[in-house]
Design a protein around this motif. Structure first.
Motif, PDB file in Angstrom:
ATOM      1  N   TRP A  38     -36.739  -1.273  49.401  1.00 32.49           N
ATOM      2  CA  TRP A  38     -36.115  -2.105  50.425  1.00 32.49           C
ATOM      3  C   TRP A  38     -34.664  -1.676  50.655  1.00 32.49           C
ATOM      4  O   TRP A  38     -34.204  -1.572  51.793  1.00 32.49           O
ATOM      5  CB  TRP A  38     -36.183  -3.579  50.040  1.00 32.49           C
ATOM      6  CG  TRP A  38     -35.119  -4.441  50.679  1.00 32.49           C
ATOM      7  CD1 TRP A  38     -34.147  -5.144  50.054  1.00 32.49           C
ATOM      8  CD2 TRP A  38     -34.911  -4.657  52.089  1.00 32.49           C
ATOM      9  NE1 TRP A  38     -33.346  -5.788  50.959  1.00 32.49           N
ATOM     10  CE2 TRP A  38     -33.786  -5.508  52.226  1.00 32.49           C
ATOM     11  CE3 TRP A  38     -35.549  -4.204  53.239  1.00 32.49           C
ATOM     12  CZ2 TRP A  38     -33.297  -5.921  53.458  1.00 32.49           C
ATOM     13  CZ3 TRP A  38     -35.059  -4.613  54.484  1.00 32.49           C
ATOM     14  CH2 TRP A  38     -33.957  -5.467  54.585  1.00 32.49           C
ATOM     15  N   GLY A  39     -33.941  -1.398  49.590  1.00 29.97           N
ATOM     16  CA  GLY A  39     -32.554  -0.988  49.733  1.00 29.97           C
ATOM     17  C   GLY A  39     -32.408   0.266  50.576  1.00 29.97           C
ATOM     18  O   GLY A  39     -31.527   0.347  51.442  1.00 29.97           O
ATOM     19  N   CYS A  40     -33.270   1.242  50.348  1.00 32.11           N
ATOM     20  CA  CYS A  40     -33.221   2.485  51.144  1.00 32.11           C
ATOM     21  C   CYS A  40     -33.602   2.239  52.598  1.00 32.11           C
ATOM     22  O   CYS A  40     -33.007   2.813  53.518  1.00 32.11           O
ATOM     23  CB  CYS A  40     -34.127   3.538  50.517  1.00 32.11           C
ATOM     24  SG  CYS A  40     -33.550   4.186  48.933  1.00 32.11           S
TER      25      CYS A  40
ATOM     26  N   ASP B  34     -28.294   7.635  50.616  1.00 33.67           N
ATOM     27  CA  ASP B  34     -28.376   6.703  49.484  1.00 33.67           C
ATOM     28  C   ASP B  34     -27.024   6.721  48.787  1.00 33.67           C
ATOM     29  O   ASP B  34     -26.774   7.544  47.917  1.00 33.67           O
ATOM     30  CB  ASP B  34     -29.501   7.119  48.534  1.00 33.67           C
ATOM     31  CG  ASP B  34     -29.813   6.061  47.484  1.00 33.67           C
ATOM     32  OD1 ASP B  34     -29.078   5.062  47.408  1.00 33.67           O
ATOM     33  OD2 ASP B  34     -30.789   6.244  46.743  1.00 33.67           O
ATOM     34  N   PHE B  35     -26.154   5.808  49.169  1.00 33.80           N
ATOM     35  CA  PHE B  35     -24.753   5.802  48.758  1.00 33.80           C
ATOM     36  C   PHE B  35     -24.587   5.874  47.248  1.00 33.80           C
ATOM     37  O   PHE B  35     -23.859   6.704  46.725  1.00 33.80           O
ATOM     38  CB  PHE B  35     -24.086   4.534  49.312  1.00 33.80           C
ATOM     39  CG  PHE B  35     -22.593   4.478  49.137  1.00 33.80           C
ATOM     40  CD1 PHE B  35     -21.753   4.884  50.157  1.00 33.80           C
ATOM     41  CD2 PHE B  35     -22.022   3.989  47.975  1.00 33.80           C
ATOM     42  CE1 PHE B  35     -20.372   4.815  50.018  1.00 33.80           C
ATOM     43  CE2 PHE B  35     -20.644   3.915  47.814  1.00 33.80           C
ATOM     44  CZ  PHE B  35     -19.814   4.326  48.842  1.00 33.80           C
ATOM     45  N   ALA B  36     -25.263   4.982  46.520  1.00 36.30           N
ATOM     46  CA  ALA B  36     -25.063   4.920  45.069  1.00 36.30           C
ATOM     47  C   ALA B  36     -26.357   4.924  44.275  1.00 36.30           C
ATOM     48  O   ALA B  36     -26.312   4.834  43.047  1.00 36.30           O
ATOM     49  CB  ALA B  36     -24.231   3.693  44.699  1.00 36.30           C
ATOM     50  N   GLY B  37     -27.531   5.019  44.931  1.00 36.14           N
ATOM     51  CA  GLY B  37     -28.726   5.280  44.156  1.00 36.14           C
ATOM     52  C   GLY B  37     -29.825   4.240  44.120  1.00 36.14           C
ATOM     53  O   GLY B  37     -30.539   4.152  43.127  1.00 36.14           O
ATOM     54  N   SER B  38     -30.022   3.456  45.181  1.00 32.53           N
ATOM     55  CA  SER B  38     -31.174   2.546  45.203  1.00 32.53           C
ATOM     56  C   SER B  38     -32.475   3.305  44.987  1.00 32.53           C
ATOM     57  O   SER B  38     -33.374   2.840  44.278  1.00 32.53           O
ATOM     58  CB  SER B  38     -31.248   1.787  46.538  1.00 32.53           C
ATOM     59  OG  SER B  38     -30.235   0.832  46.651  1.00 32.53           O
TER      60      SER B  38
ATOM     61  N   HIS C 107     -32.541   4.032  40.885  1.00 36.34           N
ATOM     62  CA  HIS C 107     -33.343   2.851  40.530  1.00 36.34           C
ATOM     63  C   HIS C 107     -34.826   3.042  40.820  1.00 36.34           C
ATOM     64  O   HIS C 107     -35.669   2.789  39.952  1.00 36.34           O
ATOM     65  CB  HIS C 107     -32.786   1.622  41.244  1.00 36.34           C
ATOM     66  CG  HIS C 107     -31.418   1.272  40.763  1.00 36.34           C
ATOM     67  ND1 HIS C 107     -31.210   0.564  39.608  1.00 36.34           N
ATOM     68  CD2 HIS C 107     -30.185   1.576  41.253  1.00 36.34           C
ATOM     69  CE1 HIS C 107     -29.905   0.434  39.412  1.00 36.34           C
ATOM     70  NE2 HIS C 107     -29.267   1.053  40.390  1.00 36.34           N
ATOM     71  N   MET C 108     -35.175   3.495  42.011  1.00 34.44           N
ATOM     72  CA  MET C 108     -36.583   3.729  42.288  1.00 34.44           C
ATOM     73  C   MET C 108     -37.140   4.843  41.411  1.00 34.44           C
ATOM     74  O   MET C 108     -38.298   4.782  40.978  1.00 34.44           O
ATOM     75  CB  MET C 108     -36.801   4.058  43.768  1.00 34.44           C
ATOM     76  CG  MET C 108     -38.270   4.125  44.167  1.00 34.44           C
ATOM     77  SD  MET C 108     -38.521   4.786  45.823  1.00 34.44           S
ATOM     78  CE  MET C 108     -38.029   6.498  45.604  1.00 34.44           C
ATOM     79  N   ALA C 109     -36.317   5.848  41.135  1.00 41.38           N
ATOM     80  CA  ALA C 109     -36.768   6.938  40.259  1.00 41.38           C
ATOM     81  C   ALA C 109     -37.089   6.415  38.864  1.00 41.38           C
ATOM     82  O   ALA C 109     -38.131   6.748  38.283  1.00 41.38           O
ATOM     83  CB  ALA C 109     -35.699   8.028  40.195  1.00 41.38           C
TER      84      ALA C 109
END
Length: 415
Positions: free
Chosen positions: A342-344, A169-173, A177-179
């Motif tokens: 979705w990003g992950c 997770d490069f920058a935090g999707s 964000h999900m967290a």
């Protein structure tokens, strides 16, 4: 050679700090977005939440959270406790060379990380807007930014067990964000919907925001801040490869946001027969969240497609959550949670080192911890102090009840 190493260190530290400043500016974006999407009678309170949560996040991460994330052994499950920031890198360590030589200041690392913590907490404020007690929210912010987020942060970016299984997770999707969305979902479930949002017969009543120009400004501020969010996560800019990577990350970030807007706007037109501005705004944010997990590996065109899928997902998710009577005034759970997933999941599509298995396990670990820990905290706060304002206070607006003032007093009728 020593001078070159010191110059590179200074440049990377400065770049890291300036990216942190851009991410800090996202706090203004969240404030404007949320202020625009709530009713005018709740504006001052949501702004108070945003500036207070930022201050709390900075303080709790300084006192406890930073060490929970980064002071523990690799591959572990339980983080160590620590206090404050510790020492700084010495000039001798910087000029020593080798793979272990530091290339940016430890203070810059803390500063960049603390604004990420505040971002995660900002996601919660919009989802529980217009009916939550201010001080209950701020009490939750203390635990979220001091303990809950740092623990899952240690499991991932801190080198814990989720990092050890290969989660990427490069920058935090997922990590940010999900967290934040998981904590918001727990709060929404305990809190319940706003009065009048859902009819007894199951009808869904729209509650429009008071200031869409402000919400649009907030979205553009977030879009701008995201270049620091993703670009800074490259961590370095002082060599050719790193500089090229930063440029690629920023181009991809921009392409994904644009794709999210276009997809959300087209779907809204086809589905609702109208070009829904709020869906376009959420489409931009969805595209940004979607690309955040891997903004380096895809091509610009591939990033646009990832963002477009995010834009489609967020429109469907907002409608579906409403059908489930999960009242989220700003769409935060859909934008940051559903699209964060979705990003992950999109990471292995362009990054050959990532696997769907590791991505799924990592997301489940983050979500389960943050959701369950947040649920416990919300329930404890509900039992101790209550988390919801009275029906009368909700009707009159939480500005007066919680803050004793109104954001738009010229519209008040004085008897």
């Amino acid at each position: 050679m020593n001078e070159l190493a010191e110059l590179s260190y200074a440049l990377d530290t400065f770049y890291f700090l300036m990216c942190g400043v851009l991410v800090m500016w996202m706090a203004a974006g969240f404030s404007m977005l949320e202020a625009g999407l709530v009713r005018s009678k709740n504006t001052a309170e949501i702004l108070t939440k945003n500036i207070a949560l930022f201050a709390i996040a900075c303080t709790m991460y300084l006192l406890l959270g930073y060490y929970l994330m980064y002071s523990s052994a690799e591959g572990g499950f339980l983080p160590n406790l620590g206090f404050l920031l510790g020492g700084e890198n010495s000039a001798d360590a910087v000029t020593a060379g080798g793979d272990d030589a530091p290339y940016y200041s430890m203070r810059a690392d803390y500063f960049f990380q603390v604004v990420f913590v505040a971002t995660a907490m900002s996601i919660v404020s919009g989802a529980v807007a217009e009916r939550m007690k201010l001080w209950a929210f701020l009490a939750f912010a203390v635990v979220m930014t001091g303990v809950i987020y740092p623990v899952s942060g240690y499991w991932t970016w801190g080198g814990g067990w989720i990092d050890a299984i290969g989660f990427s997770d490069f920058a935090g999707s997922g990590i940010v964000h999900m967290a934040g969305a998981a904590a918001a979902l727990a709060g929404v479930l305990v809190l319940g919907p706003r009065k009048g949002k859902y009819g007894n017969d199951g009808t869904i009543r729209a509650i429009p925001g008071a200031n869409l120009p402000l919400a649009t400004l907030g979205t553009f501020i977030l879009w701008m801040g995201w270049f620091g969010f993703n670009g800074g996560s490259e961590l370095k800019v002082s060599d050719v490869d790193s500089a090229n990577n930063v440029a690629q990350v920023m181009v991809n970030t921009n392409a994904a946001a644009a794709g999210g807007v276009i997809a959300a706007l087209i779907l809204a037109k086809l589905w609702f027969r109208k070009a829904d501005l709020t869906m376009a705004l959420n489409g931009a944010l969805a595209g940004l969240v979607a690309i955040t997990a891997e903004p380096l590996a895809p091509t610009a065109f591939g990033s646009m497609l990832i963002g477009m899928v995010g834009g489609l997902i967020v429109v469907v998710s907002i409608v579906m959550l409403d059908k489930l009577k999960l009242d989220d005034p700003v769409g935060a759970i859909s934008v940051h949670g559903v699209v964060g997933i979705w990003g992950c999941l999109a990471v292995p599509l362009s990054n050959a080192d990532a696997t769907f298995g590791a991505q799924i396990i990592g997301m489940l670990g983050i979500f389960a911890w943050v959701f369950l820990a947040s649920l416990v905290v919300w329930l404890v706060l509900k039992a101790i102090m209550g988390i919801r304002v009275s029906e009368e206070e909700e009707y009159e607006g939480v500005d007066i009840a919680e803050c004793g003032l109104e954001a738009y007093p010229e519209f008040s009728v004085k008897k």
